[in-house]
Design a protein around this motif. Structure first.
Motif, PDB file in Angstrom:
ATOM      1  N   ALA A  89       0.830  -1.212   0.000  1.00  0.00           N
ATOM      2  CA  ALA A  89       0.000   0.000   0.000  1.00  0.00           C
ATOM      3  C   ALA A  89       0.860   1.256   0.000  1.00  0.00           C
ATOM      4  CB  ALA A  89      -0.928  -0.002   1.214  1.00  0.00           C
ATOM      5  N   GLY A  90       1.953   1.233   0.774  1.00  0.00           N
ATOM      6  CA  GLY A  90       2.842   2.390   0.819  1.00  0.00           C
ATOM      7  C   GLY A  90       3.533   2.622  -0.507  1.00  0.00           C
ATOM      8  N   ASP A  91       4.002   1.548  -1.132  1.00  0.00           N
ATOM      9  CA  ASP A  91       4.665   1.679  -2.427  1.00  0.00           C
ATOM     10  C   ASP A  91       3.690   2.155  -3.497  1.00  0.00           C
ATOM     11  OD1 ASP A  91       7.309   0.891  -1.703  1.00  0.00           O
ATOM     12  OD2 ASP A  91       6.632  -1.174  -1.583  1.00  0.00           O
ATOM     13  N   LYS A  92       2.460   1.636  -3.459  1.00  0.00           N
ATOM     14  CA  LYS A  92       1.444   2.066  -4.426  1.00  0.00           C
ATOM     15  C   LYS A  92       1.145   3.551  -4.272  1.00  0.00           C
ATOM     16  CE  LYS A  92      -3.272   1.152  -6.006  1.00  0.00           C
ATOM     17  NZ  LYS A  92      -4.500   0.340  -5.813  1.00  0.00           N
ATOM     18  N   PHE A  93       1.073   4.014  -3.022  1.00  0.00           N
ATOM     19  CA  PHE A  93       0.811   5.434  -2.770  1.00  0.00           C
ATOM     20  C   PHE A  93       1.921   6.296  -3.355  1.00  0.00           C
ATOM     21  CE2 PHE A  93       1.334   9.262  -0.206  1.00  0.00           C
ATOM     22  CZ  PHE A  93       0.057   9.802  -0.242  1.00  0.00           C
ATOM     23  N   LEU A  94       3.176   5.884  -3.148  1.00  0.00           N
ATOM     24  CA  LEU A  94       4.306   6.663  -3.673  1.00  0.00           C
ATOM     25  C   LEU A  94       4.288   6.713  -5.195  1.00  0.00           C
ATOM     26  CD1 LEU A  94       7.405   5.734  -1.456  1.00  0.00           C
ATOM     27  CD2 LEU A  94       6.098   7.862  -1.477  1.00  0.00           C
ATOM     28  N   PHE A  95       4.102   5.551  -5.826  1.00  0.00           N
ATOM     29  CA  PHE A  95       4.141   5.496  -7.284  1.00  0.00           C
ATOM     30  C   PHE A  95       2.966   6.242  -7.910  1.00  0.00           C
ATOM     31  CE2 PHE A  95       6.795   1.538  -6.733  1.00  0.00           C
ATOM     32  CZ  PHE A  95       7.940   2.101  -7.271  1.00  0.00           C
ATOM     33  N   SER A  96       1.782   6.125  -7.303  1.00  0.00           N
ATOM     34  CA  SER A  96       0.603   6.777  -7.879  1.00  0.00           C
ATOM     35  C   SER A  96       0.642   8.294  -7.703  1.00  0.00           C
ATOM     36  CB  SER A  96      -0.679   6.209  -7.247  1.00  0.00           C
ATOM     37  OG  SER A  96      -0.680   6.441  -5.850  1.00  0.00           O
ATOM     38  N   ASN A  97       1.453   8.767  -6.778  1.00  0.00           N
ATOM     39  CA  ASN A  97       1.570  10.220  -6.559  1.00  0.00           C
ATOM     40  C   ASN A  97       2.934  10.774  -6.972  1.00  0.00           C
ATOM     41  OD1 ASN A  97      -0.976  11.234  -5.008  1.00  0.00           O
ATOM     42  ND2 ASN A  97      -0.457   9.286  -4.037  1.00  0.00           N
ATOM     43  N   ASN A  99       5.653  12.722  -8.716  1.00  0.00           N
ATOM     44  CA  ASN A  99       5.672  14.055  -9.326  1.00  0.00           C
ATOM     45  C   ASN A  99       4.452  14.900  -8.959  1.00  0.00           C
ATOM     46  OD1 ASN A  99       8.150  13.755 -10.689  1.00  0.00           O
ATOM     47  ND2 ASN A  99       7.144  12.633 -12.345  1.00  0.00           N
ATOM     48  N   LYS A 100       3.563  14.346  -8.123  1.00  0.00           N
ATOM     49  CA  LYS A 100       2.453  15.141  -7.597  1.00  0.00           C
ATOM     50  C   LYS A 100       2.782  15.621  -6.186  1.00  0.00           C
ATOM     51  CE  LYS A 100      -0.949  12.410 -10.194  1.00  0.00           C
ATOM     52  NZ  LYS A 100      -2.107  11.485 -10.070  1.00  0.00           N
ATOM     53  N   LEU A 101       3.023  14.656  -5.303  1.00  0.00           N
ATOM     54  CA  LEU A 101       3.360  14.986  -3.921  1.00  0.00           C
ATOM     55  C   LEU A 101       4.859  14.927  -3.666  1.00  0.00           C
ATOM     56  CD1 LEU A 101       0.564  12.969  -2.080  1.00  0.00           C
ATOM     57  CD2 LEU A 101       0.549  15.376  -2.764  1.00  0.00           C
ATOM     58  N   ALA A 102       5.570  14.125  -4.471  1.00  0.00           N
ATOM     59  CA  ALA A 102       7.010  13.964  -4.270  1.00  0.00           C
ATOM     60  C   ALA A 102       7.711  13.876  -5.621  1.00  0.00           C
ATOM     61  CB  ALA A 102       7.307  12.710  -3.443  1.00  0.00           C
ATOM     62  N   THR A 103       8.956  14.297  -5.629  1.00  0.00           N
ATOM     63  CA  THR A 103       9.740  14.264  -6.858  1.00  0.00           C
ATOM     64  C   THR A 103      11.004  13.454  -6.642  1.00  0.00           C
ATOM     65  OG1 THR A 103      10.762  15.656  -8.573  1.00  0.00           O
ATOM     66  CG2 THR A 103      11.033  16.369  -6.291  1.00  0.00           C
ATOM     67  N   SER A 104      11.582  12.939  -7.715  1.00  0.00           N
ATOM     68  CA  SER A 104      12.768  12.089  -7.618  1.00  0.00           C
ATOM     69  C   SER A 104      13.925  12.826  -6.953  1.00  0.00           C
ATOM     70  CB  SER A 104      13.189  11.623  -9.014  1.00  0.00           C
ATOM     71  OG  SER A 104      12.193  10.834  -9.604  1.00  0.00           O
ATOM     72  N   TRP A 105      14.681  12.080  -6.173  1.00  0.00           N
ATOM     73  CA  TRP A 105      15.814  12.651  -5.434  1.00  0.00           C
ATOM     74  C   TRP A 105      16.860  11.564  -5.212  1.00  0.00           C
ATOM     75  CZ3 TRP A 105      17.554  11.181  -0.517  1.00  0.00           C
ATOM     76  CH2 TRP A 105      18.529  12.011   0.058  1.00  0.00           C
ATOM     77  N   GLU A 343      11.652  13.333  -2.781  1.00  0.00           N
ATOM     78  CA  GLU A 343      11.578  14.471  -1.865  1.00  0.00           C
ATOM     79  C   GLU A 343      10.173  15.037  -1.905  1.00  0.00           C
ATOM     80  OE1 GLU A 343      14.121  18.487  -0.788  1.00  0.00           O
ATOM     81  OE2 GLU A 343      13.986  17.860  -2.883  1.00  0.00           O
ATOM     82  N   ALA A 344       9.594  15.263  -0.719  1.00  0.00           N
ATOM     83  CA  ALA A 344       8.227  15.786  -0.639  1.00  0.00           C
ATOM     84  C   ALA A 344       8.180  17.198  -1.211  1.00  0.00           C
ATOM     85  CB  ALA A 344       7.748  15.778   0.806  1.00  0.00           C
ATOM     86  N   LYS A 345       7.283  17.424  -2.168  1.00  0.00           N
ATOM     87  CA  LYS A 345       7.141  18.734  -2.799  1.00  0.00           C
ATOM     88  C   LYS A 345       6.245  19.659  -1.977  1.00  0.00           C
ATOM     89  CE  LYS A 345       6.416  18.746  -7.239  1.00  0.00           C
ATOM     90  NZ  LYS A 345       5.833  18.425  -8.576  1.00  0.00           N
ATOM     91  N   THR A 346       5.415  19.044  -1.123  1.00  0.00           N
ATOM     92  CA  THR A 346       4.485  19.807  -0.291  1.00  0.00           C
ATOM     93  C   THR A 346       4.121  18.966   0.922  1.00  0.00           C
ATOM     94  OG1 THR A 346       2.353  20.967  -0.293  1.00  0.00           O
ATOM     95  CG2 THR A 346       2.472  18.892  -1.516  1.00  0.00           C
ATOM     96  N   ASP A 347       3.531  19.561   1.926  1.00  0.00           N
ATOM     97  CA  ASP A 347       3.029  18.785   3.059  1.00  0.00           C
ATOM     98  C   ASP A 347       1.893  17.874   2.570  1.00  0.00           C
ATOM     99  OD1 ASP A 347       4.745  20.344   4.477  1.00  0.00           O
ATOM    100  OD2 ASP A 347       3.227  21.333   5.708  1.00  0.00           O
ATOM    101  N   PHE A 348       1.908  16.620   2.991  1.00  0.00           N
ATOM    102  CA  PHE A 348       0.808  15.725   2.670  1.00  0.00           C
ATOM    103  C   PHE A 348       0.646  14.706   3.788  1.00  0.00           C
ATOM    104  CE2 PHE A 348       4.522  13.689   0.738  1.00  0.00           C
ATOM    105  CZ  PHE A 348       4.373  12.355   1.096  1.00  0.00           C
ATOM    106  N   THR A 349      -0.499  14.038   3.801  1.00  0.00           N
ATOM    107  CA  THR A 349      -0.772  13.066   4.859  1.00  0.00           C
ATOM    108  C   THR A 349      -0.881  11.663   4.275  1.00  0.00           C
ATOM    109  OG1 THR A 349      -3.169  13.407   4.644  1.00  0.00           O
ATOM    110  CG2 THR A 349      -1.993  14.760   6.268  1.00  0.00           C
ATOM    111  N   TYR A 350      -0.505  10.692   5.102  1.00  0.00           N
ATOM    112  CA  TYR A 350      -0.634   9.282   4.730  1.00  0.00           C
ATOM    113  C   TYR A 350      -0.830   8.473   6.008  1.00  0.00           C
ATOM    114  CZ  TYR A 350       0.410   4.578   3.135  1.00  0.00           C
ATOM    115  OH  TYR A 350       0.345   3.240   2.871  1.00  0.00           O
TER     116      TYR A 350
END
Length: 364
Positions: A89-97, A99-105, A343-350
């Protein structure tokens, strides 16, 4: 006098350590309604990097999931505050978001080992070639149809040379060897074992030393990275010469396409170092994300229907529906996301926790 200076130095170090600890604790408590993921940042500056390496990724992460949270936990790795997302579930959340919530680093230590010094301060987005249009072309179904017979032929050669002669085999290292050989063939159009060995030997030093605590191991990764880059530059220059001397040469592999491709943003050809950086990134992916092989009944039936020496084709692959279900389930349970940083581009919740902007995030 020397004793006094030593005491003063110790007091300064102690004060700095206490300041960093108190600052970390203050930051970890959060503010307002924000609820940061549970966890610890470990020692000042060092964080939990040593514990991560000594225990190994799987044991370290499973321990943190048990002690902190099965969804996401906070730690400090490679000098950065990091949120580690756990499970499918955590990996799916990262991949589905992505460049929306986080960008490559990428951590600085990894970039120093992999890319040219001129590009160490660049972002992953600036370095990566995956954003370029020709990468989509090389992954189209028509291109994949061309790869199937090559993959089948190489698999047969690999089994005959590395598997069949042995009474006992270690599947993982041999699988990694096959995928690296295949990557060299598809990305660089390199088949000669000696040419591949000149890349694979130093490349192994890079991968094994990236997350090592001993300075000697990381130093080996730095040296191995330079050897890989030098070898790639030699390959790139030879291919560029072949393309310039033979204008009718068909660019079927990624390297040739990169040499001929124009940067859409800057209207210029990619330079040698840019190409090398991108090829290294693809080789890392092929080396680190090797899946475990398996054999199913439907594959045996397909093999029986083939004539002697007849290679697999796209139609054969489309028949492997059960095999594809197994692959997808394996990727769901153990996604190839470990070591993939963002890297988180903005504050978000999970899972009820807040991930602040600027935090580094990773899948388990």
């Amino acid at each position: 006098m020397d004793a006094l200076l030593s005491c003063l130095l110790l007091l300064v170090i102690l004060a700095a350590s206490l300041f960093l600890v108190s600052r970390a604790k203050k930051h970890n408590t959060g503010s307002g309604s924000s609820k940061l993921p549970p966890g610890t940042t470990g020692w000042p500056l060092v964080g939990e990097s040593m514990k991560f390496v000594m225990l190994g990724p799987e044991k370290y992460i499973s321990g943190r999931m048990k002690d902190c949270s099965p969804d996401v936990f906070r730690t400090s790795l490679l000098g950065e505050t990091m949120a580690v997302f756990c499970g499918p579930a955590g990996d799916k959340f990262l991949f589905s978001n992505d460049n929306k919530l986080a960008t490559s680093w990428l951590p600085l230590s990894i970039k120093k080992a992999l890319v040219f010094p001129d590009f160490v301060d660049n972002s992953v987005k600036d370095i990566a070639a995956l954003k370029r249009n020709f990468m989509h072309e090389i992954l189209k179904p028509d291109a994949l149809r061309h790869y199937i017979p090559i993959m089948d032929s190489m698999a047969r050669q690999h089994i005959e040379a590395d598997w069949s002669p042995r009474k006992e085999i270690k599947v993982l290292p041999l699988s990694k060897k096959y995928t690296f050989d295949l990557a060299c063939r598809l990305f660089l159009n390199i088949e000669d074992p000696e040419d591949i060995k000149r890349l694979s030997d130093p490349f192994s030093r890079v991968i094994s030393g990236l997350f090592s605590v001993p300075v000697a191991a990381y130093s080996g990764a730095i040296k191995g990275g330079k050897m890989v880059r030098d070898e790639l530059l030699s390959i790139i220059r030879r291919r560029a010469k072949q393309l310039s001397e033979n204008k009718d040469m068909v660019a079927t592999d990624l390297l040739s396409r990169m040499l001929l491709a124009v940067d859409q943003e800057n209207d210029k050809l990619m330079n040698e170092m840019e190409i090398s950086n991108n090829v290294i990134g693809l080789l890392v992916a092929s080396y680190s994300c090797t899946a475990s092989p398996y054999l199913s009944r439907e594959q045996m039936e397909i093999a029986k229907a083939k004539g002697p020496g007849e290679l697999l084709n796209w139609e054969d692959i489309e028949k492997m529906k059960y095999s594809w279900d197994v692959v997808r389930e394996a990727l769901r349970l153990t996604p190839p996301a470990q070591g993939s940083f963002r890297e988180a581009k903005t504050d978000f919740t999970y899972a009820g926790f807040t991930i602040p902007k600027g935090w580094k995030v990773s899948g388990d």
